[in-house]
Design an enzyme around this catalytic site. Structure first.
Site, PDB file in Angstrom:
ATOM      1  CG  ASP A 140      66.649  10.332  45.157  1.00  0.00           C
ATOM      2  OD1 ASP A 140      67.655  10.467  45.867  1.00  0.00           O
ATOM      3  OD2 ASP A 140      66.199  11.250  44.442  1.00  0.00           O
ATOM      4  CG  ASP A 167      79.578   6.831  57.689  1.00  0.00           C
ATOM      5  OD1 ASP A 167      80.250   7.123  56.692  1.00  0.00           O
ATOM      6  OD2 ASP A 167      80.067   6.669  58.825  1.00  0.00           O
ATOM      7  CG  ASP A 171      83.493   9.393  56.274  1.00  0.00           C
ATOM      8  OD1 ASP A 171      82.308   9.178  56.628  1.00  0.00           O
ATOM      9  OD2 ASP A 171      83.787  10.217  55.383  1.00  0.00           O
ATOM     10  CG  HIS A 180      69.222  13.312  46.864  1.00  0.00           C
ATOM     11  ND1 HIS A 180      68.515  12.791  45.812  1.00  0.00           N
ATOM     12  CD2 HIS A 180      69.617  14.554  46.480  1.00  0.00           C
ATOM     13  CE1 HIS A 180      68.480  13.680  44.825  1.00  0.00           C
ATOM     14  NE2 HIS A 180      69.141  14.753  45.195  1.00  0.00           N
ATOM     15  CB  SER A 345      67.963  17.302  43.581  1.00  0.00           C
ATOM     16  OG  SER A 345      68.817  16.368  42.970  1.00  0.00           O
TER      17      SER A 345
END
Length: 391
Positions: A140, A167, A171, A180, A345
């Site tokens: 994953d 990130d 941004d 996830h 998922s």
């Protein structure tokens, strides 16, 4: 609902070697431009056949990546079909390098973004008495420290490179699928608290990776010692709606000791989603909030083996504070280690966790435990959704 064309454009801007292909009208797929994957023992024959477009060759354990010269502008899907042989019977194991995606979000059919949960949404999983040790591999986005497991010895064994990248594009916003893998691991532990998680990052925080990286992870896992259960909350549609023979061969090399569980995808259609649609893989769709019918976004079809709750699932998550301020007293992009999320998922690890729990508590091989969990005589079944897993 999301602007899917805008999401696709951002994906292509971030992955400049990616291209949308559509050999079958209305059935697009994403592949790496100028890359062909070949099973190791077919590499020499394939290289000889692509000699006039050939740029370079990269050999790894069991798989070879052939790079083609960009100026040649080769259609890798057409080339793969030609190399495999005429007709439905393939002679060489060849495939374009398909992009794979985590499945809360995919450009043809999204579920949703994670929503911050301030309080602990479910009790901290307490390791149950187990008759044997069971390992669940999570291929994953990685795995971040979390109170649910950061004191476990198996987490201490994880290497620094499996840490979540929150990130990547700098941004100041949490990447679309950052966290996830941590969320998926938490779902597994809710059902199998004694399981040992082995993480490997195969997709980025944007939820995108490729077939080659998955194959590398499978080989790494085999070299490490294998796992009882592998959870892959990711996948793709292929250019010809047939399984990639290269990935299929890599999965077959795991043997029958390992059960592979994969999500069915979020395109709300019956188009086969790989690797979930492989016969050797347990493909899992998502049920709605009442766990009675199909979630609106879930794929379905003859190839779906089971379905479990996939709407408003709660689990552990990363810590992150984005730039947005409070709205009606709620900070929408401040995460304090817990979240609610939807998608196939998160249905897949619910099934993977149940299989791991039965294997551990009853001292069973993972394959036998899977047969118990997916026994149609013990649970209801639905057309195109397989065995309905509740509770």
């Amino acid at each position: 609902m999301f602007d899917q064309q805008a999401r696709l454009e951002r994906l292509l801007a971030r992955h400049r070697d990616a291209v949308v292909v559509e050999p079958l009208a209305g059935r697009p797929a994403l592949v790496r431009r100028d890359q062909v994957l070949v099973a190791g023992d077919d590499a020499a024959a394939a290289e000889d056949l692509v000699r006039r477009w050939f740029d370079s060759r990269q050999d790894e354990h069991g798989v070879t990546r052939l790079r083609l010269r960009a100026p040649a502008k080769v259609d890798v899907c057409e080339l793969a079909a030609q190399l495999a042989g005429d007709g439905r019977h393939r002679r060489l194991s060849v495939s374009p390098n398909h992009l794979v995606h985590g499945q809360p979000l995919w450009w043809s059919g999204p579920a949703d973004l994670p929503r911050a949960t301030a309080a602990v949404p479910v009790p901290v999983p307490q390791p149950a008495e187990a008759r044997r040790e069971v390992t669940v591999a999570v291929l994953d986005t990685g795995l971040d420290p979390h109170p649910w497991y950061e004191g476990a010895d198996w987490f201490a064994d994880q290497r620094a490179e499996v840490a979540e990248v929150l990130d990547a594009d700098l941004d100041y916003e949490l990447d679309a699928q950052a966290g996830h893998g941590t969320f998926v691991a938490g779902v597994i532990l809710r059902y199998a608290p004694s399981a040992r998680i082995r993480a490997r990052r195969v997709i980025g925080g944007d939820g995108v990776g490729d077939e080659l990286e998955v194959i590398r992870a499978l080989r790494w896992l085999s070299d490490w010692g294998g796992a009882d259960v592998i959870n892959m909350s990711l996948g793709c549609h292929t250019f010809d709606d047939r399984p990639s023979p290269v990935l299929a061969r890599a999965l077959a090399a795991l043997g029958r000791r390992t059960v592979v569980v994969a999500c069915a995808g979020n395109a709300a259609c019956d188009r086969p989603f790989w690797p979930a649609a492989l016969k050797s893989v347990v493909g899992v769709g998502a049920l709605d909030a009442r766990a009675e019918d199909r979630a609106w976004f879930s794929n379905y079809g003859w190839w779906v083996d089971a379905s479990a709750a996939g709407v408003d699932v709660t689990s552990c998550f990363v810590r992150f504070d984005g730039p947005r301020g409070r709205v009606n007293g709620i900070d929408p992009d401040r995460f304090e280690g817990y979240a609610t999320w939807s998608g196939t998922s998160f249905a897949a690890p619910a099934v993977a966790g149940r299989i791991a729990a039965v294997a551990a508590s009853e001292d069973l091989p993972a394959m036998v435990a899977a047969d118990r969990v997916l026994d149609p005589a013990a649970s209801p079944t639905r057309p195109d959704l397989g065995v309905i897993i509740r509770g």
